[in-house]
Design a protein around this motif. Structure first.
Motif, mmCIF file in Angstrom:
data_model
loop_
_atom_site.group_PDB
_atom_site.id
_atom_site.type_symbol
_atom_site.label_atom_id
_atom_site.label_comp_id
_atom_site.label_asym_id
_atom_site.label_seq_id
_atom_site.Cartn_x
_atom_site.Cartn_y
_atom_site.Cartn_z
ATOM 1 N N ASP A 354 0.797 -1.232 0.000
ATOM 2 C CA ASP A 354 0.000 0.000 0.000
ATOM 3 C C ASP A 354 0.828 1.280 0.000
ATOM 4 O OD1 ASP A 354 -2.184 -1.690 0.204
ATOM 5 O OD2 ASP A 354 -2.085 -1.659 2.402
ATOM 6 N N LEU A 355 2.088 1.182 -0.354
ATOM 7 C CA LEU A 355 2.881 2.410 -0.443
ATOM 8 C C LEU A 355 3.648 2.331 -1.758
ATOM 9 C CD1 LEU A 355 3.677 5.018 0.812
ATOM 10 C CD2 LEU A 355 5.185 3.828 2.380
ATOM 11 N N HIS A 356 3.287 3.201 -2.684
ATOM 12 C CA HIS A 356 3.852 3.109 -4.020
ATOM 13 C C HIS A 356 5.311 3.568 -4.027
ATOM 14 C CE1 HIS A 356 4.363 3.935 -8.337
ATOM 15 N NE2 HIS A 356 3.393 3.055 -8.509
ATOM 16 N N HIS A 358 6.979 5.265 -6.033
ATOM 17 C CA HIS A 358 7.189 6.669 -6.411
ATOM 18 C C HIS A 358 6.946 7.610 -5.248
ATOM 19 C CE1 HIS A 358 7.397 7.154 -10.999
ATOM 20 N NE2 HIS A 358 8.208 6.231 -10.559
ATOM 21 N N ASP A 359 5.985 7.252 -4.407
ATOM 22 C CA ASP A 359 5.745 8.085 -3.225
ATOM 23 C C ASP A 359 6.919 7.967 -2.259
ATOM 24 O OD1 ASP A 359 3.197 9.159 -3.939
ATOM 25 O OD2 ASP A 359 2.325 7.203 -3.554
ATOM 26 N N THR A 362 9.801 10.089 -3.727
ATOM 27 C CA THR A 362 9.664 11.540 -3.556
ATOM 28 C C THR A 362 10.023 11.977 -2.141
ATOM 29 O OG1 THR A 362 8.011 11.801 -5.295
ATOM 30 C CG2 THR A 362 7.994 13.446 -3.544
ATOM 31 N N ILE A 363 9.536 11.238 -1.145
ATOM 32 C CA ILE A 363 9.865 11.596 0.247
ATOM 33 C C ILE A 363 11.368 11.429 0.491
ATOM 34 C CG2 ILE A 363 9.468 11.029 2.673
ATOM 35 C CD1 ILE A 363 6.978 12.151 1.510
ATOM 36 N N ARG A 366 13.575 14.224 -0.873
ATOM 37 C CA ARG A 366 13.610 15.439 -0.055
ATOM 38 C C ARG A 366 14.500 15.271 1.176
ATOM 39 N NH1 ARG A 366 10.872 20.103 -2.371
ATOM 40 N NH2 ARG A 366 10.722 19.204 -4.423
ATOM 41 N N PHE A 417 4.548 9.270 7.196
ATOM 42 C CA PHE A 417 3.821 10.302 6.465
ATOM 43 C C PHE A 417 2.538 9.743 5.868
ATOM 44 C CE2 PHE A 417 2.782 13.008 2.920
ATOM 45 C CZ PHE A 417 3.062 14.285 3.388
ATOM 46 N N PHE A 418 2.634 8.571 5.278
ATOM 47 C CA PHE A 418 1.474 8.042 4.568
ATOM 48 C C PHE A 418 0.522 7.253 5.468
ATOM 49 C CE2 PHE A 418 4.185 8.999 0.991
ATOM 50 C CZ PHE A 418 3.282 9.620 0.161
ATOM 51 N N SER A 419 0.967 6.908 6.676
ATOM 52 C CA SER A 419 0.031 6.184 7.536
ATOM 53 C C SER A 419 -0.672 7.118 8.508
ATOM 54 C CB SER A 419 0.758 5.066 8.295
ATOM 55 O OG SER A 419 1.845 5.614 8.986
ATOM 56 N N ASN A 420 -0.257 8.371 8.492
ATOM 57 C CA ASN A 420 -0.888 9.351 9.368
ATOM 58 C C ASN A 420 -2.294 9.677 8.879
ATOM 59 O OD1 ASN A 420 -1.594 11.402 11.006
ATOM 60 N ND2 ASN A 420 0.000 12.817 10.347
ATOM 61 N N ASP A 421 -3.291 9.315 9.673
ATOM 62 C CA ASP A 421 -4.661 9.461 9.207
ATOM 63 C C ASP A 421 -5.284 10.806 9.553
ATOM 64 O OD1 ASP A 421 -5.733 7.440 7.569
ATOM 65 O OD2 ASP A 421 -5.456 6.014 9.226
ATOM 66 N N THR A 422 -4.584 11.610 10.325
ATOM 67 C CA THR A 422 -5.133 12.923 10.657
ATOM 68 C C THR A 422 -4.357 13.991 9.905
ATOM 69 O OG1 THR A 422 -3.655 12.900 12.553
ATOM 70 C CG2 THR A 422 -5.946 12.306 12.943
ATOM 71 N N PRO A 423 -5.031 15.069 9.540
ATOM 72 C CA PRO A 423 -4.362 16.105 8.772
ATOM 73 C C PRO A 423 -3.235 16.759 9.565
ATOM 74 C CG PRO A 423 -6.723 16.557 8.959
ATOM 75 C CD PRO A 423 -6.441 15.356 9.782
ATOM 76 N N ILE B 16 6.337 19.534 0.288
ATOM 77 C CA ILE B 16 5.888 18.143 0.463
ATOM 78 C C ILE B 16 4.448 18.129 0.964
ATOM 79 C CG2 ILE B 16 6.129 16.188 2.056
ATOM 80 C CD1 ILE B 16 8.023 15.777 -0.067
ATOM 81 N N TYR B 20 1.243 16.507 -0.983
ATOM 82 C CA TYR B 20 0.388 15.482 -0.388
ATOM 83 C C TYR B 20 -0.657 16.130 0.519
ATOM 84 C CZ TYR B 20 3.840 12.114 -2.089
ATOM 85 O OH TYR B 20 4.670 11.359 -2.869
ATOM 86 N N GLU B 22 -4.056 16.916 2.423
ATOM 87 C CA GLU B 22 -4.892 15.908 3.089
ATOM 88 C C GLU B 22 -6.003 15.393 2.180
ATOM 89 O OE1 GLU B 22 -5.835 13.120 5.604
ATOM 90 O OE2 GLU B 22 -4.026 14.361 5.670
ATOM 91 N N TYR B 28 -6.638 9.002 -1.883
ATOM 92 C CA TYR B 28 -5.755 7.851 -2.074
ATOM 93 C C TYR B 28 -6.182 6.689 -1.175
ATOM 94 C CZ TYR B 28 -1.390 5.134 -2.088
ATOM 95 O OH TYR B 28 -0.439 4.136 -2.196
ATOM 96 N N ARG B 29 -6.482 7.035 0.091
ATOM 97 C CA ARG B 29 -6.857 5.976 1.048
ATOM 98 C C ARG B 29 -8.277 5.479 0.812
ATOM 99 N NH1 ARG B 29 -4.571 9.923 5.183
ATOM 100 N NH2 ARG B 29 -2.361 9.398 5.270
ATOM 101 N N GLY B 75 -1.320 2.360 -8.863
ATOM 102 C CA GLY B 75 -0.303 3.384 -9.050
ATOM 103 C C GLY B 75 -0.034 4.142 -7.777
ATOM 104 N N CYS B 76 0.701 5.222 -7.924
ATOM 105 C CA CYS B 76 1.110 5.998 -6.762
ATOM 106 C C CYS B 76 -0.054 6.816 -6.221
ATOM 107 C CB CYS B 76 2.275 6.908 -7.122
ATOM 108 S SG CYS B 76 1.819 8.229 -8.258
ATOM 109 N N ARG B 135 6.396 14.197 -11.285
ATOM 110 C CA ARG B 135 5.134 13.611 -10.840
ATOM 111 C C ARG B 135 3.917 14.144 -11.611
ATOM 112 N NH1 ARG B 135 5.853 11.165 -5.903
ATOM 113 N NH2 ARG B 135 3.997 10.008 -6.484
#
Lengths: 423, 158
Positions: A354-356, A358-359, A362-363, A366, A417-423, B16, B20, B22, B28-29, B75-76, B135
């Motif tokens: 569940d984490l591509h 390319h994502d 990109t992280i 940086r 970063f991608f598992s964080n469900d809150t903004p 960043i 991405y 929210e 995505y999710r 995909g991403c 991207r």
């Protein structure tokens, strides 16, 4: 995701601290972070010695080769041919005449498919490849097969992305004209048992081409011990400039093969009606070649020879082993390829569910960490793995265990970063 | 190369976060309109050879109006969320309106300043992708696939 595991300084085979001083680019920062360059399977960085060789050539010796009757032309010719001799020694070719300079590995393989292939592969023939080939060792053969009405056969893969050699007998038979196989996989790192494959192929009367793009830069290569018929690799993946590739071929094969490109340099005698070909290897080097880059490639080979290819291999095994151990500690990370570093090059290809990639890329970018994310020009292999791509870290002589720590920490950030469900 | 100052670091972090946003991560999710349409008026597959991303766009078009849409693929986060957001943006729109959205969205991705953000609505969230040139193709994959589907439908006149 702090790195509790203290990584000792590599006390190993290479003096990495000193090596790094030779690479100006390793001193730069990317987005404010020190560059951690882990995309060496794509292309390596260049030491100052190679960069200076380019400048020196253009400032001191620049002339066209093989024809000039002046001092510069003689110097340039001598340096160019000396580089050919260095390449021959580097892979233990029997003579410099077995070395043809091309633009890259891709062109070297295309040369074989166009010349040897067209003359030797007919409608009843089989071309044997593997499912892990880079597109460069796949598409030229697909085109040849389509043109000649030949059939493509593939050696399959085990669950660890090694070649499935059970049943090889059935794949290889008297119509199998060529086996084209990668020495080391750019996508998953697997080192293939070339010695065994060549033996079985030759017993069968099958010619063997080895794609050495990922092996020549990273381990000792001896084409005579390997006994392959063709061996192709690229300068830019082994500290040399872009734009230079090498085709090694057994001399008798080169003698019988037709030229690839036609024009100047590759001829002996030309009339309005026709021409006779130059001797091997110049028969295959039509037009003014990439003189400066070939000469600088010779310097890159000197550099690697100075380090010792056994040491290069030992260093990469150490880093790869460490990287695999660190990544295995991260839950969820799935690493492709054989588990034992003895069976793989300095390439670690992995995915998160569940984490591509390319994502991830990109992280990591940086954070200053350069990795490759995608299909690595091996779309059929990715399809077999059931993924659209992988994230790939690949190592070389200047990489350190500390850089692996930076990679692992950056991966932790990407995950968070991608598992964080809150903004 | 000059060393960036603290402001520069902050700006990069912000980039960043912009990439991405929210709303993007949410799409995505929890992608919208993922199911396929049983008998679509037109269905089109798109492929990004750079990263191997694949998208299938199904459209149900009646009387020049997009009545239903389904997007699926792999995909991403950027390509998949863009596809999801696109699907929400075009349902109920006429083919001509979808064409304007396509024009506006791709102009935004090309970095044009002359874009009607009101027209784009939520799609504006993808603007941060512009700072990441490699991207941009991820974000536009679904839209180009959609456009090819519409062109197939209208015989190349869309």
């Amino acid at each position: 995701m702090s790195s509790q595991n203290v990584s000792e300084k590599p006390t190993g085979p290479l003096d990495v601290g000193r090596i790094r001083e030779d690479f100006p680019i390793l001193g730069r920062r990317v987005y404010g972070k020190p560059l951690v360059y882990l995309d060496n399977a794509a292309t390596s960085q260049k030491p100052r010695q190679v960069i200076e060789a380019l400048v020196r050539y253009y400032e001191q010796h620049n002339a066209n080769i093989h024809r000039a009757i002046h001092c510069l032309g003689e110097e340039a010719t001598a340096a160019y041919e000396e580089a050919r001799a260095k390449v021959a020694r580097f892979i233990n070719a029997p003579s410099p005449e077995c070395i043809v300079f091309t633009r890259n590995t891709t062109e070297a393989i295309n040369l074989v498919a166009h010349t040897w292939g067209r003359a030797n592969v007919g409608p009843q023939a089989d071309i044997l490849l593997t499912q892990m080939e880079h597109h460069s060792n796949l598409i030229p053969w697909q085109r040849l097969a389509a043109e000649k009405g030949a059939s493509l056969r593939y050696i399959g893969l085990t669950n660890e992305q090694t070649l499935e050699l059970d049943g090889l007998d059935e794949l290889m038979h008297d119509r199998t004209r060529i086996l084209a196989v990668t020495h080391a996989s750019n996508a998953v790192g697997t080192i293939n048992p070339i010695g065994r494959l060549v033996k079985e192929a030759h017993r069968n009367g099958t010619t063997v081409l080895v794609d050495g793009a990922q092996s020549a830069p990273h381990m000792p290569v001896d084409v005579q011990a390997m006994d392959c018929d063709f061996f192709a690799f690229s300068a830019h993946k082994m500290l040399g400039p872009t734009g230079v590739g090498v085709l090694y071929a057994r001399r008798e094969l080169l003698d019988e093969m037709e030229p690839f490109l036609a024009g100047g340099e590759m001829i002996k005698r030309v009339t309005l009606e026709g021409a006779t070909w130059n001797d091997v290897p110049w028969k295959f080097e039509a037009g003014t070649p990439n003189i400066a880059d070939v000469i600088a490639f010779g310097v890159a080979i000197d550099y690697l020879t100075g380090l010792g290819m056994e040491n290069v291999r030992a260093h990469e095994m150490e880093i790869t082993d460490y990287a695999m151990r660190r990544l295995r500690q991260m839950e969820e990370v799935f690493i492709y390829g054989p588990p034992d570093v003895a069976d793989r090059g300095g390439v670690v290809s992995f995915n998160y569910p569940d984490l591509h990639p390319h994502d991830i890329g990109t992280i990591l970018d940086r954070e200053g960490v350069a990795i490759r994310a995608g299909h690595h020009c091996t779309q059929p292999l990715m399809r077999i793995l059931g993924v659209s791509g992988t994230a790939r870290a690949s190592f070389y002589v200047y990489n350190t265990l500390e850089e692996v720590d930076v990679l692992v920490e950056a991966l932790g950030k990407a995950r968070a970063f991608f598992s964080n469900d809150t903004p | 190369m000059t060393r960036p100052n603290e402001d520069e670091y902050a700006r990069q972090e912000a980039e960043i976060d912009e990439l991405y946003r929210e709303v993007i991560l949410d799409h995505y999710r929890h992608p919208r309109n993922r199911a396929s349409i049983e008998s679509p008026t037109v269905s089109r597959q798109g492929y990004n050879p750079l990263c191997g991303d694949e998208i299938v766009v199904d459209l149900l078009v009646n009387g020049g109006v997009v009545e239903d849409v389904a997007v699926r693929g792999g995909g991403c986060s950027i390509s998949q969320s863009s596809a999801s957001m696109m699907s929400e943006a075009i349902v109920g729109r006429t083919v001509d309106e979808v064409e304007s959205l396509f024009g506006g969205f791709t102009a935004m991705m090309r970095g044009s300043d002359d874009v009607d953000l009101d027209l784009l609505g939520d799609l504006e969230a993808l603007m941060g992708v512009r700072k990441f040139p490699v991207r941009v193709k991820c974000a536009t994959l679904a839209w180009h696939t959609l456009r090819e589907a519409l062109q197939e439908l209208t015989g190349g006149k869309a």
